[in-house]
Design a protein around this motif. Structure first.
Motif, PDB file in Angstrom:
ATOM      1  N   SER A  56      43.310 -24.539  33.575  1.00 53.65           N
ATOM      2  CA  SER A  56      44.289 -23.565  33.095  1.00 53.65           C
ATOM      3  C   SER A  56      44.406 -23.575  31.574  1.00 53.65           C
ATOM      4  CB  SER A  56      45.659 -23.856  33.715  1.00 53.65           C
ATOM      5  OG  SER A  56      46.056 -25.180  33.415  1.00 53.65           O
ATOM      6  N   TYR A  57      43.818 -24.573  30.929  1.00 52.11           N
ATOM      7  CA  TYR A  57      43.799 -24.620  29.465  1.00 52.11           C
ATOM      8  C   TYR A  57      42.387 -24.995  29.018  1.00 52.11           C
ATOM      9  CZ  TYR A  57      44.136 -29.685  30.166  1.00 52.11           C
ATOM     10  OH  TYR A  57      43.901 -30.984  30.566  1.00 52.11           O
ATOM     11  N   SER A  58      42.021 -24.608  27.836  1.00 51.55           N
ATOM     12  CA  SER A  58      40.648 -24.772  27.368  1.00 51.55           C
ATOM     13  C   SER A  58      40.333 -26.220  26.993  1.00 51.55           C
ATOM     14  CB  SER A  58      40.405 -23.878  26.155  1.00 51.55           C
ATOM     15  OG  SER A  58      39.098 -24.053  25.672  1.00 51.55           O
ATOM     16  N   LYS A  59      39.129 -26.647  27.374  1.00 47.49           N
ATOM     17  CA  LYS A  59      38.636 -27.979  27.030  1.00 47.49           C
ATOM     18  C   LYS A  59      37.338 -27.912  26.225  1.00 47.49           C
ATOM     19  CE  LYS A  59      40.657 -29.935  31.243  1.00 47.49           C
ATOM     20  NZ  LYS A  59      40.438 -30.710  32.463  1.00 47.49           N
ATOM     21  N   LEU A  60      36.846 -26.703  26.018  1.00 42.76           N
ATOM     22  CA  LEU A  60      35.588 -26.519  25.289  1.00 42.76           C
ATOM     23  C   LEU A  60      35.866 -25.978  23.890  1.00 42.76           C
ATOM     24  CD1 LEU A  60      33.486 -24.830  28.124  1.00 42.76           C
ATOM     25  CD2 LEU A  60      33.485 -27.245  27.453  1.00 42.76           C
ATOM     26  N   ASN A  61      35.197 -26.566  22.890  1.00 43.09           N
ATOM     27  CA  ASN A  61      35.375 -26.105  21.522  1.00 43.09           C
ATOM     28  C   ASN A  61      34.162 -25.274  21.070  1.00 43.09           C
ATOM     29  OD1 ASN A  61      33.317 -27.921  20.702  1.00 43.09           O
ATOM     30  ND2 ASN A  61      34.815 -29.578  20.444  1.00 43.09           N
ATOM     31  N   GLU A  62      34.175 -24.850  19.823  1.00 42.87           N
ATOM     32  CA  GLU A  62      33.110 -23.996  19.301  1.00 42.87           C
ATOM     33  C   GLU A  62      31.743 -24.680  19.379  1.00 42.87           C
ATOM     34  OE1 GLU A  62      31.820 -20.319  17.657  1.00 42.87           O
ATOM     35  OE2 GLU A  62      33.799 -20.920  18.386  1.00 42.87           O
ATOM     36  N   ASP A  63      31.703 -25.978  19.146  1.00 42.94           N
ATOM     37  CA  ASP A  63      30.436 -26.706  19.220  1.00 42.94           C
ATOM     38  C   ASP A  63      29.892 -26.724  20.649  1.00 42.94           C
ATOM     39  OD1 ASP A  63      30.396 -27.270  16.504  1.00 42.94           O
ATOM     40  OD2 ASP A  63      31.491 -29.154  16.737  1.00 42.94           O
ATOM     41  N   HIS A  64      30.781 -26.892  21.633  1.00 50.81           N
ATOM     42  CA  HIS A  64      30.354 -26.794  23.031  1.00 50.81           C
ATOM     43  C   HIS A  64      29.743 -25.421  23.300  1.00 50.81           C
ATOM     44  CE1 HIS A  64      33.524 -29.999  23.949  1.00 50.81           C
ATOM     45  NE2 HIS A  64      32.408 -30.515  24.441  1.00 50.81           N
ATOM     46  N   LEU A  65      30.422 -24.373  22.832  1.00 45.62           N
ATOM     47  CA  LEU A  65      29.958 -23.011  23.088  1.00 45.62           C
ATOM     48  C   LEU A  65      28.571 -22.776  22.499  1.00 45.62           C
ATOM     49  CD1 LEU A  65      33.215 -20.931  22.484  1.00 45.62           C
ATOM     50  CD2 LEU A  65      32.236 -21.635  24.673  1.00 45.62           C
ATOM     51  N   LYS A  66      28.314 -23.294  21.315  1.00 52.40           N
ATOM     52  CA  LYS A  66      27.003 -23.137  20.683  1.00 52.40           C
ATOM     53  C   LYS A  66      25.918 -23.826  21.501  1.00 52.40           C
ATOM     54  CE  LYS A  66      28.794 -22.644  15.976  1.00 52.40           C
ATOM     55  NZ  LYS A  66      28.995 -23.328  14.667  1.00 52.40           N
ATOM     56  N   VAL A  67      26.213 -25.014  22.017  1.00 51.72           N
ATOM     57  CA  VAL A  67      25.256 -25.747  22.855  1.00 51.72           C
ATOM     58  C   VAL A  67      24.985 -24.983  24.151  1.00 51.72           C
ATOM     59  CG1 VAL A  67      24.962 -27.847  24.249  1.00 51.72           C
ATOM     60  CG2 VAL A  67      25.798 -28.010  21.893  1.00 51.72           C
ATOM     61  N   ILE A  68      26.054 -24.467  24.758  1.00 49.61           N
ATOM     62  CA  ILE A  68      25.907 -23.720  26.018  1.00 49.61           C
ATOM     63  C   ILE A  68      25.098 -22.444  25.781  1.00 49.61           C
ATOM     64  CG2 ILE A  68      27.186 -22.404  27.761  1.00 49.61           C
ATOM     65  CD1 ILE A  68      29.442 -24.560  27.410  1.00 49.61           C
ATOM     66  N   LYS A  69      25.354 -21.760  24.677  1.00 52.60           N
ATOM     67  CA  LYS A  69      24.608 -20.525  24.383  1.00 52.60           C
ATOM     68  C   LYS A  69      23.133 -20.823  24.134  1.00 52.60           C
ATOM     69  CE  LYS A  69      24.780 -16.234  21.739  1.00 52.60           C
ATOM     70  NZ  LYS A  69      23.328 -16.087  21.571  1.00 52.60           N
ATOM     71  N   GLU A  70      22.843 -21.893  23.448  1.00 54.99           N
ATOM     72  CA  GLU A  70      21.447 -22.277  23.205  1.00 54.99           C
ATOM     73  C   GLU A  70      20.726 -22.545  24.533  1.00 54.99           C
ATOM     74  OE1 GLU A  70      18.949 -25.836  20.885  1.00 54.99           O
ATOM     75  OE2 GLU A  70      21.116 -25.657  20.621  1.00 54.99           O
ATOM     76  N   PHE A  71      21.398 -23.220  25.435  1.00 56.88           N
ATOM     77  CA  PHE A  71      20.862 -23.517  26.766  1.00 56.88           C
ATOM     78  C   PHE A  71      20.632 -22.224  27.542  1.00 56.88           C
ATOM     79  CE2 PHE A  71      21.771 -24.843  31.262  1.00 56.88           C
ATOM     80  CZ  PHE A  71      20.783 -25.806  31.406  1.00 56.88           C
ATOM     81  N   PHE A  72      21.595 -21.343  27.486  1.00 55.84           N
ATOM     82  CA  PHE A  72      21.523 -20.043  28.167  1.00 55.84           C
ATOM     83  C   PHE A  72      20.414 -19.173  27.574  1.00 55.84           C
ATOM     84  CE2 PHE A  72      23.495 -15.637  28.365  1.00 55.84           C
ATOM     85  CZ  PHE A  72      23.304 -15.442  29.719  1.00 55.84           C
ATOM     86  N   ASP A  73      20.335 -19.117  26.258  1.00 57.76           N
ATOM     87  CA  ASP A  73      19.332 -18.292  25.586  1.00 57.76           C
ATOM     88  C   ASP A  73      17.911 -18.780  25.860  1.00 57.76           C
ATOM     89  OD1 ASP A  73      21.253 -16.632  24.552  1.00 57.76           O
ATOM     90  OD2 ASP A  73      21.261 -17.532  22.550  1.00 57.76           O
TER      91      ASP A  73
END
Length: 208
Positions: free
Chosen positions: A51-68
């Motif tokens: 219900s609250y966020s646990k991922l920060n901007e650095d997590h998002l960049k890692v996830i996007k790199e994995f996805f891309d």
């Protein structure tokens, strides 16, 4: 994992039967550096929102790199407010979003027409499925040109959608209670195996 505490034993068992190894972060994710190391050994990432966020901007960049790079992402949320990180990740990757809180708690069968409750036929994820449990209280996936409908809930709301563009695959789902409730009665085992197999994205990865 989401604020609902649940064991996910059946999920791990189903995935192992399909040949997948499973590593689970309980309660909190690792830092972005460790996440990147772990993802280097992974074929897909499943995110179950709280219900609250646990991922920060650095997590998002890692996830996007994995996805891309062509690796699959399964993004699970549930009824408001249990989609904080689901929306954070979905918006970052493909402008996806879920909202609301609808009562579900029904299995849904094959769709009668393209807007009726039920499972969309003709997708690899729904192969062999006659019905699937929608989840208890569920969120609704917002209309999005990047997403294709996969499952409409009993109230006619879009509960699960898929992203497949430019060699990348993801699933956005507003019913994470499907993972631990009424598992044995409504096709969840087959659904989970099909979803994981699709997210491997072998067809596109093998071309890189």
């Amino acid at each position: 994992s989401g604020g609902h505490v649940f064991p996910l034993i059946a999920v791990a068992k189903a995935l192992k039967e399909k040949g997948f190894g499973v590593y689970r972060y309980i309660s909190n994710p690792p830092d972005a550096v460790q996440l990147k190391k772990d993802l280097a050994k992974s074929c897909q990432l499943w995110i179950i929102s709280d219900s609250y966020s646990k991922l920060n901007e650095d997590h998002l960049k890692v996830i996007k790199e994995f996805f891309d790079a062509g690796h699959g992402i399964y993004i699970w949320g549930d009824n408001d407010p249990y989609y904080a990180d689901a929306n954070k990740v979905a918006q970052y990757l493909f402008d996806g979003e879920m909202t609301g809180n609808l009562m579900g708690d029904h299995p849904v069968g094959i769709q009668i027409d393209p807007t009726s409750p039920g499972i969309r036929e003709g997708h690899l994820i729904t192969t062999g499925l006659e019905n699937v449990y929608e989840g208890i209280t569920i969120a609704t996936i917002s209309e999005n040109k990047n997403l294709e409908p996969l499952i409409f809930g009993s109230e006619g709301n879009l509960v699960t959608a898929v992203y497949e563009h430019n060699g990348k695959r993801a699933i956005l789902d507003g019913g994470f209670t499907r993972l631990y409730c009424k598992w044995e009665t409504a096709g969840t085992d087959r659904y989970i195996k099909n979803a994981a197999a699709w997210l491997v994205n072998f067809e596109n990865l093998s071309m890189k």
